[in-house]
Structures are given as C-alpha cells and as structure tokens.
Motif scaffolding. Sequence first.
Motif, short mmCIF file in Angstrom:
data_model
loop_
_atom_site.label_atom_id
_atom_site.label_comp_id
_atom_site.label_asym_id
_atom_site.label_seq_id
_atom_site.Cartn_x
_atom_site.Cartn_y
_atom_site.Cartn_z
N ARG A 236 0.83 -1.21 0.00
CA ARG A 236 0.00 0.00 0.00
C ARG A 236 0.86 1.26 0.00
NH1 ARG A 236 -3.51 -3.08 3.40
NH2 ARG A 236 -2.46 -2.28 5.27
N ILE A 237 1.95 1.22 0.76
CA ILE A 237 2.86 2.38 0.77
C ILE A 237 3.39 2.65 -0.63
CG2 ILE A 237 5.11 3.20 1.59
CD1 ILE A 237 4.53 1.66 4.22
N ILE A 238 3.85 1.60 -1.30
CA ILE A 238 4.41 1.76 -2.64
C ILE A 238 3.34 2.25 -3.61
CG2 ILE A 238 5.42 0.51 -4.59
CD1 ILE A 238 6.82 -1.29 -2.50
N ASP A 243 -0.04 8.99 -7.99
CA ASP A 243 -1.48 9.13 -8.20
C ASP A 243 -1.85 8.57 -9.57
OD1 ASP A 243 -0.87 11.05 -10.16
OD2 ASP A 243 -1.33 12.76 -8.89
N ASP A 244 -3.12 8.67 -9.95
CA ASP A 244 -3.56 8.05 -11.20
C ASP A 244 -3.11 8.83 -12.44
OD1 ASP A 244 -5.20 10.24 -11.00
OD2 ASP A 244 -7.08 9.10 -10.96
N GLN A 245 -2.43 9.97 -12.24
CA GLN A 245 -1.86 10.72 -13.36
C GLN A 245 -0.35 10.51 -13.50
OE1 GLN A 245 -3.82 12.49 -15.62
NE2 GLN A 245 -5.34 11.33 -14.43
N GLY A 246 0.18 9.59 -12.70
CA GLY A 246 1.60 9.30 -12.77
C GLY A 246 2.49 10.22 -11.98
N ARG A 247 1.92 11.12 -11.19
CA ARG A 247 2.70 12.07 -10.39
C ARG A 247 3.08 11.46 -9.04
NH1 ARG A 247 2.79 17.52 -11.46
NH2 ARG A 247 2.64 18.05 -9.25
N VAL A 248 4.26 11.81 -8.55
CA VAL A 248 4.71 11.38 -7.22
C VAL A 248 3.93 12.18 -6.18
CG1 VAL A 248 6.69 11.23 -5.66
CG2 VAL A 248 6.98 10.77 -8.12
N THR A 249 3.48 11.51 -5.14
CA THR A 249 2.56 12.12 -4.18
C THR A 249 3.23 12.62 -2.90
OG1 THR A 249 2.05 9.93 -3.31
CG2 THR A 249 0.58 10.81 -5.00
N CYS A 305 10.02 8.32 -9.19
CA CYS A 305 10.11 7.40 -8.05
C CYS A 305 9.89 5.99 -8.56
CB CYS A 305 9.05 7.75 -7.00
SG CYS A 305 8.89 6.52 -5.69
N ASP A 306 10.73 5.06 -8.14
CA ASP A 306 10.58 3.67 -8.57
C ASP A 306 10.89 2.72 -7.41
OD1 ASP A 306 10.00 3.30 -11.53
OD2 ASP A 306 11.58 4.81 -11.59
N ILE A 331 13.71 1.52 -2.70
CA ILE A 331 12.98 2.56 -3.41
C ILE A 331 13.92 3.72 -3.73
CG2 ILE A 331 11.09 4.25 -3.23
CD1 ILE A 331 9.67 2.23 -1.38
N SER A 332 13.88 4.16 -4.99
CA SER A 332 14.76 5.25 -5.40
C SER A 332 13.96 6.39 -6.02
CB SER A 332 15.80 4.76 -6.41
OG SER A 332 15.19 4.34 -7.60
#
Length: 460
Positions: A236-238, A243-249, A305-306, A331-332
């Motif tokens: 869930r953290i990952i 978000d659903d637009q591909g942006r880092v939250t 973020c990956d 995670i990087s």
Amino acid sequence: MPALDPILADIDRDLDTSLERLFAFLRIPSISTDPAYAAECRRAAEWLRADLSAIGFNASLRETGGHPVVLAHLPKPGAPHVLFYGHYDVQPVDPLDLWETPPFEPRLVTLPDGRRAISARGACDDKGQVMTFIEACRAWQAMQGELPVGVTILIEGAEENGSKHLPEWVAANRDELKADLALVCDTGMWDSATPAITTSLRGLAYFEVFVRCADRDLHSGLFGGAAANPIHVLSRIIADLHDDQGRVTLPGFYDAVREPPAEVLERWRALNLTPENFLGPIGLSRSAGERDRMLIEQVQSRPTCDANGIIGGYTGEGTKTVIAGQASAKISFRLVEDQDPEAVAASFSDFVRARVPEDCSVEIVTHKGSRALALPFDMPALGAARHALEAEWGVAPVTIGSGGSIPIVGDFKRSLGLDTLLIGFGLDDDRVHSPNEKYDLQSFHKGMRSWARILAALAG
C-alpha cells in the motif's frame, strides 16, 4: 580550420594502430568489483600511465584506498585548461556462456546491418571512450608537438564499484585538478548519425524500507484475517507513492522543480521520442509516467520514483502458506535541479511512517544521495563543442538531459567548481553491462576526430 587538417588526417591514417592500442587495453580484465582482479586493475592503470607518458604527459599512479587512479598533466600556459575524466575498470562478464566470443579477446565483428564494431567487455564502457580522447591528444602531439589547450587526465579504477574513494581523493587533491572545464566521455549519441551533449544529470535519493509486524512468520490459516501482513502494508505504501496521473505524491516533491525554457521544449519535441520507438524495443507500448508530459521529459528532466525491489514471505519453489513477519523494499527517487535529497528523505520518511499500523514498526535506511546538475544553456564552452561536433558529423548535436546519475560530476562541481561537458559516442545497442558488449568502429573513429575538433574549439 586549416590547422585541423593534418590532425584529422593523422587520426585517419593511424586508425589501425589506434585499434591495436585499444585492443591491448581491452585484453586486461580490470573488473573492479571482484577482489580477485585487483592486480589486473593495477595492470590496466599502469598500461594507461605508460601510454600517456609516451605522448608527453607527466603521468603517475595515485593511491586512493582502493584501486589507483591515473593522473596525467600536460599544461599549456596562457591557454584554457581542461580536466578529462574516465574509468579503466569494467563490469563482471557473467553470464559467460552468453558471450559469442571471449569477453577479453577483443575483435572486430560485422553486425547484421553491415556495421563494423569492436566486441569486448569495456569496448564502450569505458575503455573505448577513454581512448577516443587519448588518441585525439596523440594526434595533436604528433602533428603539432603540443595540445591546443592544457589538459589534465584523471582515469579512475572503481567507477563500476561506486567510486567509493574518489570523491575524498578529488577533494584532497583539488590544487592538482585545477581547470576551467571538465570533460567526460562516458555517455552516448542520440542515434548512430547524431551526436549528443548531455547538459543535465538527475540526482538520486535511495532508501530501503523494512516493515515488521508479528514477531515471526505465521500460519495463514490460523492467523489470516486477524494478523497484520507486512507485505500488504508495504504494498500500500508503494502504491500510494503515485497518483492516477503518474505524479509522485510526496508532499512538496515538485516545489523546487523548474520548467525548461520554451525553446528547449520545442527542440525536444522535434526529436519525436515516442513510446513506439523508445519503449517498443523493450516490449512495452505505453508510457507510465506523468500523463501531461512528453516522454522525453519523463526520462530526462522530470523527477521520478521507482520501487527497485521488494522482498517478503516465502519465495521458494512450491507453496508455503505463511504471513511474513517482515517485508522490505528498495525505493529510489531520481531528482532534478534544485531538489534537495535531504528534503526528499525527510518527506519520504514522514510519508511512510504515516502509513504503518500502530502495532507494526518500520525502519528506513537512507543511502547517500546526490543532487542533480545542469549546465547553463548559454555556456560558451557548450556552444564551442556544439559547433565542433556539427563540423564532424554534418548534423547539429542534440543537447539532452540524462535520466541517470554520474556522482563524480557533482564532486567536480562541489570540490573543484567545474562545470562538465558530457560528450560520448556510445549507442543504445552497445549492450553496456551485458554479454557481447560492443563499440561501433564509427563511434571510435569519429569520436577521435570529434575530440580533436573540440580541443581546438575550446582553445578559442
């Protein structure tokens, strides 16, 4: 420029001998990550020292606490001075059975499309690239008896093993490394006919996350539905990181991100990098990044973020019905100019801890990060290099950003105050770090000619 004609002619005439020298270098199995090859790394360094000494450099080996660096000076009073960086170490060759020819027995091969290429471990990364610069210096020395600019050459032996000792060594030897500009030949071209200058490098923030719930692995039939599952928590953290637009939250993640100038965006748009031509060769068809950004922005000028790895529970053959006591992930974040790795680390820590249940615990290990770097678009040396490359290749070079990170370039900026031009001649199909690594013969030949022109251009 008439003075260049004999230099370029000498490079053309000496191509076979240049290949012989490169092949001798490639035969040395300088694998830095394996202690069994430490003597071979030192042999490669010694080979370089001798070769540079033979063309007039004051060259020596310097100890670092790991593999030695090769440091060579050829000053020219009154002229600009450049610092050239590369590395003599190479990646391991495993799996050996996938090599079509022995990795340390270099040879020329003909590719299916008719191109000729140098096949060997290190052919592209980075021995072939290093030798393009050294051979250009050799031609200047042979034809003119001097270089058009002062040159310091720094070749390290542990780039493939993290350059652990180099930043400290650079900081301690900054007086010997004084220059006006740094040059690196460890990057690639846009395509086989179009040279490229890398003008920005993304930074890096890297973490390991360990989520622990029960004090041991549990039988999922007895405890399932009641016991917290650390794999679920971590997943869930990952998932929440985008978000659903591909942006880092992460809160504040984009606060320091600047937009490129409009004219730069137009140049990138004209390159027409599409999912079909970029992702198609790796079996994908749709970009997974920010929906409102060009693909070229996603891979070079936007932060990312990956999840690089996730471990938890039973992963062996067959079945084992357990709820793991612990799950972990690597995670990087790739960062762009002005983003602070420490600020990202603090935001990431808060983000993760807010999502861990009260009766579970989390440990976050923060690895050393690096800031992003970018050259000024109006930098005179950048303009000079662009003109020199266009004269050699017949097309204007592409100025692009790199999605990857080269930490030593940051050390050059922080410790020496130097901007760096990253100009390389590798191609996407060079199989760097993989079996059957190669370097196109044209990349080697025209790379030498390109550096000869760039040295002249930097002299003004």
